[in-house]
Write an enzyme that holds these catalytic residues in place. Structure first.
Site, PDB file in Angstrom:
ATOM      1  N   CYS A 237      41.847  39.571  35.419  1.00  0.00           N
ATOM      2  CA  CYS A 237      40.410  39.836  35.576  1.00  0.00           C
ATOM      3  C   CYS A 237      40.017  41.260  35.201  1.00  0.00           C
ATOM      4  CB  CYS A 237      39.970  39.507  37.001  1.00  0.00           C
ATOM      5  SG  CYS A 237      40.710  40.529  38.299  1.00  0.00           S
ATOM      6  N   HIS A 290      39.153  40.543  42.838  1.00  0.00           N
ATOM      7  CA  HIS A 290      38.710  39.939  41.575  1.00  0.00           C
ATOM      8  C   HIS A 290      37.447  40.641  41.084  1.00  0.00           C
ATOM      9  CE1 HIS A 290      38.620  36.779  38.536  1.00  0.00           C
ATOM     10  NE2 HIS A 290      37.315  36.670  38.733  1.00  0.00           N
ATOM     11  N   ASN A 302      34.516  35.967  33.169  1.00  0.00           N
ATOM     12  CA  ASN A 302      35.690  36.529  33.845  1.00  0.00           C
ATOM     13  C   ASN A 302      36.971  35.814  33.443  1.00  0.00           C
ATOM     14  OD1 ASN A 302      36.297  34.685  36.772  1.00  0.00           O
ATOM     15  ND2 ASN A 302      34.693  34.131  35.336  1.00  0.00           N
TER      16      ASN A 302
END
EC number: 3.2.1.17
Length: 329
Positions: A237, A290, A302
């Site tokens: 990420c 994240h 993402n």
């Protein structure tokens, strides 16, 4: 007064009680890690909206959602329903044509809900084997998982050419005129509308947004790579965020936690395309686990367990884990 006969067993049992409690904690921790790593496939295809789904399929949406949620592929519901349109169009009791996935003759299943339950279990299995590549998953649903192995040996990424080559190869081996539907992905995708590979200007977006997204979208559909931070290794990420922003001349730290600290916290109402969005609790670790690129309209781009893609922030898994929005200082 408690006699020694009673006290001694209590005293000596304390270490065993401690050990027992410790074992429970360890088992729960492992269970949680397994759930995050194996059972949940986060993110998904929130960018896909269904088009032309027949009423015979649409009426089972709640059933699709039930089993997709149960199998951890809830964000793939629209893709699964599009797949079902190609499989039967709702004109068969074995609505997902899933009988063969459990070793039964075609159309052996005569209960639509059972067909959906079995079909989604099979979809989830193939989806994991395909590393979250939606198109590879779809083609393997038609060809069988052997196609995934074939792709891995021939570049590692789904292409229409590989589907055609595999179909010809299998037909030759079997002595058949044809094998499967090499255009299966195209046929399924007729029933969804997805993201545009060309980045369009977003009103109110950051000046660098188009440059960042033009780079990020090059990797759409690729699998998530833990620790990856460049095209050669793949991306996790924060690696995707760091790499994409660097193309716009913006230097960001490496991890999601560090990127969180490097941004100015803003409210969701203030957030615009080009801001970052942060999450916690997606695995056992730091407070921020994240990060994604906010693209406006309650969506982000993402890299997650389902691959590099758009995800919906309005509800579901990502909504539940959302911590904050951040703006590049």
């Amino acid at each position: 007064m408690i006699s020694k006969k009673v006290v001694l067993p209590l005293v000596f049992s304390a270490p065993f009680i401690f050990f027992f409690v410790l074992c429970i904690v360890v088992v729960m921790t492992i269970s949680r890690e397994n759930q995050v790593g194996d059972d949940f496939i986060g993110g998904g295809d929130g960018e896909y909206e269904t088009v032309g789904i027949a009423p015979e399929v649409e009426r089972f949406r709640a059933v699709f959602e039930k089993y997709a949620r149960q199998e951890g592929v809830f964000d793939q519901v629209n893709i699964i329903m599009a797949l079902t349109m190609q499989e039967s169009g709702g004109r068969s009791l074995d609505i997902m044509q899933s009988s063969e996935s459990i070793g039964l003759p075609p159309n052996s299943i005569t209960d639509p809900e059972r067909s959906i339950e079995v079909g989604i279990k099979h979809f989830k299995k193939v989806f994991k084997q395909a590393g979250g590549d939606v198109r590879l998953t779809l083609q393997a649903y038609n060809f069988g998982s052997g196609f995934i192995d074939y792709v891995k040996k021939n570049g590692g990424k789904y292409t229409k050419k590989l589907a055609l080559d595999f179909s010809r190869l299998q037909a030759f081996k079997m002595g058949w005129k044809s094998y499967g539907d090499p255009s299966y992905v195209d046929h399924v995708m007729r029933y969804v509308k997805g993201s545009d590979k060309n980045v369009k200007p977003v009103k109110g977006s950051m000046d660098f947004y188009e440059t960042v997204m033009k780079e990020a979208l090059k990797y759409e559909g690729q699998p998530y790579a833990w620790g990856g931070s460049n095209p050669e290794t793949g991306f996790d990420c924060s690696g995707l965020v760091q790499w994409s922003f660097a193309k716009a001349g913006i230097t960001l730290p490496r991890t999601a936690q560090e990127q969180h600290g490097a941004t100015k916290k803003i409210s969701e109402k203030e957030a615009t395309a080009g801001d970052l969005v942060f999450f916690g609790g997606t695995y056992e670790g730091k407070a921020i686990t994240h990060v994604g690129i906010y693209v406006g309209n309650g969506r982000m781009f993402n890299s997650n367990d389902s691959g590099i893609q758009y995800s919906d922030l309005k509800s579901g898994y990502w909504r539940d884990h959302l911590v904050s929005f951040g703006r590049i200082k």
